[in-house]
Design a protein around this motif. Structure first.
Motif, PDB file in Angstrom:
ATOM      1  N   TYR A  38       0.796  -1.224   0.000  1.00 20.65           N
ATOM      2  CA  TYR A  38       0.000   0.000   0.000  1.00 20.65           C
ATOM      3  C   TYR A  38       0.833   1.281   0.000  1.00 20.65           C
ATOM      4  O   TYR A  38       0.340   2.329  -0.393  1.00 20.65           O
ATOM      5  CB  TYR A  38      -0.987   0.003   1.170  1.00 20.65           C
ATOM      6  CG  TYR A  38      -2.132  -0.943   0.939  1.00 20.65           C
ATOM      7  CD1 TYR A  38      -3.086  -0.664  -0.033  1.00 20.65           C
ATOM      8  CD2 TYR A  38      -2.240  -2.115   1.648  1.00 20.65           C
ATOM      9  CE1 TYR A  38      -4.134  -1.536  -0.276  1.00 20.65           C
ATOM     10  CE2 TYR A  38      -3.286  -2.999   1.413  1.00 20.65           C
ATOM     11  CZ  TYR A  38      -4.220  -2.705   0.455  1.00 20.65           C
ATOM     12  OH  TYR A  38      -5.252  -3.575   0.209  1.00 20.65           O
ATOM     13  N   THR A  39       2.071   1.188   0.438  1.00 17.60           N
ATOM     14  CA  THR A  39       2.907   2.388   0.498  1.00 17.60           C
ATOM     15  C   THR A  39       4.030   2.378  -0.538  1.00 17.60           C
ATOM     16  O   THR A  39       4.970   3.157  -0.431  1.00 17.60           O
ATOM     17  CB  THR A  39       3.500   2.571   1.912  1.00 17.60           C
ATOM     18  OG1 THR A  39       4.346   1.462   2.208  1.00 17.60           O
ATOM     19  CG2 THR A  39       2.410   2.716   2.958  1.00 17.60           C
ATOM     20  N   MET A  40       3.924   1.534  -1.559  1.00 18.28           N
ATOM     21  CA  MET A  40       5.017   1.443  -2.533  1.00 18.28           C
ATOM     22  C   MET A  40       5.265   2.746  -3.277  1.00 18.28           C
ATOM     23  O   MET A  40       6.338   2.955  -3.818  1.00 18.28           O
ATOM     24  CB  MET A  40       4.831   0.264  -3.478  1.00 18.28           C
ATOM     25  CG  MET A  40       3.814   0.418  -4.563  1.00 18.28           C
ATOM     26  SD  MET A  40       3.934  -0.963  -5.716  1.00 18.28           S
ATOM     27  CE  MET A  40       2.405  -1.780  -5.390  1.00 18.28           C
ATOM     28  N   LYS A  41       4.298   3.643  -3.284  1.00 22.60           N
ATOM     29  CA  LYS A  41       4.486   4.967  -3.906  1.00 22.60           C
ATOM     30  C   LYS A  41       5.665   5.688  -3.254  1.00 22.60           C
ATOM     31  O   LYS A  41       6.359   6.470  -3.888  1.00 22.60           O
ATOM     32  CB  LYS A  41       3.209   5.794  -3.771  1.00 22.60           C
ATOM     33  CG  LYS A  41       3.348   7.229  -4.250  1.00 22.60           C
ATOM     34  CD  LYS A  41       2.097   8.027  -3.961  1.00 22.60           C
ATOM     35  CE  LYS A  41       2.235   9.489  -4.218  1.00 22.60           C
ATOM     36  NZ  LYS A  41       2.491   9.896  -5.541  1.00 22.60           N
ATOM     37  N   LEU A  42       5.909   5.415  -1.982  1.00 19.05           N
ATOM     38  CA  LEU A  42       6.970   6.081  -1.233  1.00 19.05           C
ATOM     39  C   LEU A  42       8.315   5.363  -1.344  1.00 19.05           C
ATOM     40  O   LEU A  42       9.329   5.889  -0.888  1.00 19.05           O
ATOM     41  CB  LEU A  42       6.565   6.169   0.249  1.00 19.05           C
ATOM     42  CG  LEU A  42       5.196   6.784   0.543  1.00 19.05           C
ATOM     43  CD1 LEU A  42       4.884   6.711   2.027  1.00 19.05           C
ATOM     44  CD2 LEU A  42       5.113   8.207   0.022  1.00 19.05           C
ATOM     45  N   ALA A  43       8.337   4.176  -1.931  1.00 15.68           N
ATOM     46  CA  ALA A  43       9.553   3.363  -2.000  1.00 15.68           C
ATOM     47  C   ALA A  43      10.526   3.889  -3.048  1.00 15.68           C
ATOM     48  O   ALA A  43      10.131   4.508  -4.045  1.00 15.68           O
ATOM     49  CB  ALA A  43       9.194   1.909  -2.313  1.00 15.68           C
ATOM     50  N   ALA A  62       2.573  -8.308  -5.756  1.00 10.31           N
ATOM     51  CA  ALA A  62       3.871  -7.673  -5.967  1.00 10.31           C
ATOM     52  C   ALA A  62       3.888  -6.269  -5.381  1.00 10.31           C
ATOM     53  O   ALA A  62       2.892  -5.555  -5.422  1.00 10.31           O
ATOM     54  CB  ALA A  62       4.183  -7.609  -7.459  1.00 10.31           C
ATOM     55  N   ALA A  63       5.049  -5.903  -4.825  1.00  8.24           N
ATOM     56  CA  ALA A  63       5.234  -4.567  -4.272  1.00  8.24           C
ATOM     57  C   ALA A  63       6.722  -4.230  -4.308  1.00  8.24           C
ATOM     58  O   ALA A  63       7.560  -5.135  -4.343  1.00  8.24           O
ATOM     59  CB  ALA A  63       4.736  -4.495  -2.831  1.00  8.24           C
ATOM     60  N   ILE A  64       7.027  -2.963  -4.289  1.00  4.31           N
ATOM     61  CA  ILE A  64       8.416  -2.534  -4.173  1.00  4.31           C
ATOM     62  C   ILE A  64       8.769  -2.552  -2.693  1.00  4.31           C
ATOM     63  O   ILE A  64       8.013  -2.054  -1.861  1.00  4.31           O
ATOM     64  CB  ILE A  64       8.613  -1.129  -4.767  1.00  4.31           C
ATOM     65  CG1 ILE A  64       8.247  -1.126  -6.245  1.00  4.31           C
ATOM     66  CG2 ILE A  64      10.057  -0.661  -4.571  1.00  4.31           C
ATOM     67  CD1 ILE A  64       8.225   0.248  -6.883  1.00  4.31           C
ATOM     68  N   LEU A  65       9.910  -3.141  -2.376  1.00  2.35           N
ATOM     69  CA  LEU A  65      10.332  -3.203  -0.982  1.00  2.35           C
ATOM     70  C   LEU A  65      10.608  -1.799  -0.443  1.00  2.35           C
ATOM     71  O   LEU A  65      11.260  -0.989  -1.105  1.00  2.35           O
ATOM     72  CB  LEU A  65      11.612  -4.033  -0.848  1.00  2.35           C
ATOM     73  CG  LEU A  65      11.443  -5.539  -0.909  1.00  2.35           C
ATOM     74  CD1 LEU A  65      12.787  -6.216  -1.108  1.00  2.35           C
ATOM     75  CD2 LEU A  65      10.767  -6.052   0.340  1.00  2.35           C
ATOM     76  N   TYR A  92       5.050   0.092 -12.745  1.00  3.24           N
ATOM     77  CA  TYR A  92       4.309  -0.481 -13.876  1.00  3.24           C
ATOM     78  C   TYR A  92       4.329  -2.009 -13.776  1.00  3.24           C
ATOM     79  O   TYR A  92       3.299  -2.663 -13.963  1.00  3.24           O
ATOM     80  CB  TYR A  92       4.922  -0.016 -15.201  1.00  3.24           C
ATOM     81  CG  TYR A  92       4.355  -0.703 -16.416  1.00  3.24           C
ATOM     82  CD1 TYR A  92       3.064  -0.411 -16.868  1.00  3.24           C
ATOM     83  CD2 TYR A  92       5.095  -1.653 -17.116  1.00  3.24           C
ATOM     84  CE1 TYR A  92       2.539  -1.040 -17.983  1.00  3.24           C
ATOM     85  CE2 TYR A  92       4.569  -2.282 -18.232  1.00  3.24           C
ATOM     86  CZ  TYR A  92       3.295  -1.979 -18.657  1.00  3.24           C
ATOM     87  OH  TYR A  92       2.761  -2.606 -19.761  1.00  3.24           O
ATOM     88  N   LEU A  93       5.488  -2.581 -13.456  1.00 11.64           N
ATOM     89  CA  LEU A  93       5.560  -4.041 -13.316  1.00 11.64           C
ATOM     90  C   LEU A  93       4.662  -4.513 -12.174  1.00 11.64           C
ATOM     91  O   LEU A  93       3.954  -5.511 -12.325  1.00 11.64           O
ATOM     92  CB  LEU A  93       6.995  -4.511 -13.085  1.00 11.64           C
ATOM     93  CG  LEU A  93       7.144  -6.026 -12.894  1.00 11.64           C
ATOM     94  CD1 LEU A  93       6.618  -6.806 -14.110  1.00 11.64           C
ATOM     95  CD2 LEU A  93       8.590  -6.392 -12.598  1.00 11.64           C
ATOM     96  N   CYS A  94       4.647  -3.802 -11.064  1.00 12.32           N
ATOM     97  CA  CYS A  94       3.754  -4.183  -9.959  1.00 12.32           C
ATOM     98  C   CYS A  94       2.303  -4.118 -10.411  1.00 12.32           C
ATOM     99  O   CYS A  94       1.507  -5.008 -10.090  1.00 12.32           O
ATOM    100  CB  CYS A  94       3.986  -3.279  -8.749  1.00 12.32           C
ATOM    101  SG  CYS A  94       5.547  -3.604  -7.898  1.00 12.32           S
ATOM    102  N   LEU A 148      -3.188   3.349  -4.960  1.00 13.56           N
ATOM    103  CA  LEU A 148      -3.062   2.439  -3.815  1.00 13.56           C
ATOM    104  C   LEU A 148      -2.768   3.213  -2.534  1.00 13.56           C
ATOM    105  O   LEU A 148      -3.350   2.934  -1.478  1.00 13.56           O
ATOM    106  CB  LEU A 148      -1.941   1.425  -4.049  1.00 13.56           C
ATOM    107  CG  LEU A 148      -2.207   0.326  -5.055  1.00 13.56           C
ATOM    108  CD1 LEU A 148      -0.953  -0.506  -5.270  1.00 13.56           C
ATOM    109  CD2 LEU A 148      -3.350  -0.558  -4.598  1.00 13.56           C
ATOM    110  N   TYR A 149      -1.873   4.186  -2.629  1.00 14.38           N
ATOM    111  CA  TYR A 149      -1.499   4.957  -1.451  1.00 14.38           C
ATOM    112  C   TYR A 149      -2.674   5.798  -0.954  1.00 14.38           C
ATOM    113  O   TYR A 149      -2.930   5.870   0.251  1.00 14.38           O
ATOM    114  CB  TYR A 149      -0.285   5.833  -1.757  1.00 14.38           C
ATOM    115  CG  TYR A 149       0.274   6.521  -0.539  1.00 14.38           C
ATOM    116  CD1 TYR A 149       0.734   5.791   0.552  1.00 14.38           C
ATOM    117  CD2 TYR A 149       0.351   7.901  -0.473  1.00 14.38           C
ATOM    118  CE1 TYR A 149       1.249   6.412   1.672  1.00 14.38           C
ATOM    119  CE2 TYR A 149       0.869   8.534   0.649  1.00 14.38           C
ATOM    120  CZ  TYR A 149       1.315   7.790   1.714  1.00 14.38           C
ATOM    121  OH  TYR A 149       1.818   8.413   2.824  1.00 14.38           O
TER     122      TYR A 149
END
Length: 178
Positions: A38-43, A62-65, A92-94, A148-149
């Motif tokens: 949910y917070t991958m925008k900040l990753a 999938a998410a960015i760590l 985009y991949l997520c 999502l965020y």
């Protein structure tokens, strides 16, 4: 369409039974995954993508760590995807891995006949993804991560309101009894 393995290195996590005690303490959890989702925008877009190999939640795989979780030990229910960010936007991949029906169908075909529904890192390498120009990938990925965020923030705000109301109701209930 291009195979994901041509744009990424994909490695499965470790068997948790074989982890040392100190590694167990630094294990990446489902709560960590939900937070990162949910917070991958900040990753940091250079961070790896974590992929849930046996998803129990549809459209959440999938998410960015996040920086807080990128050094944690990943169990075998997850895989790490390191992409060439010059050719593929991570958000985009997520979006594709979480929302694309075509990718879901490819993954489903790989799992047919499996007793345990788990998509291996090797199978993920053969998943074909559409590859629009980088500008379009960035627009789509940014819009997805932002949505999502915003959803996450709205849910958090609604939960705080509910907690406040429940607190008031408990106070009223205690006053009636006292």
């Amino acid at each position: 369409m291009i195979q994901l393995g041509k744009l990424a290195e994909i490695v499965s996590g470790s068997n948790i039974v074989r982890l040392s005690e100190s590694q167990q303490d630094r294990k990446y959890t489902m709560k960590d995954f939900e937070h990162d989702f949910y917070t991958m925008k900040l990753a940091d877009p250079k961070n790896a993508i974590i992929y849930q190999q046996s998803s129990s939640m549809p459209h959440v795989s999938a998410a960015i760590l996040s920086d807080a979780n990128k050094e944690k030990v990943i169990s075998q229910i997850f895989a790490i995807i390191r992409i060439d960010v010059s050719r593929l936007d991570p958000w985009y991949l997520c979006y594709l891995l979480n929302q694309s029906q075509k990718i879901a169908q490819q993954c489903s075909r790989c799992l047919q006949g499996s007793v345990i529904a788990r998509l291996s890192a090797q199978q993920m390498k053969h998943v074909e993804i559409p590859l629009p120009d980088m500008n379009m990938q960035k627009k789509m990925g940014k819009l997805y991560a932002t949505a999502l965020y915003q959803h996450y923030l709205e849910v958090m705000q609604a939960n705080r309101k509910l907690d406040g109301i429940l607190s008031v109701l408990r106070d009223i209930d205690e006053q009636k009894r006292g």
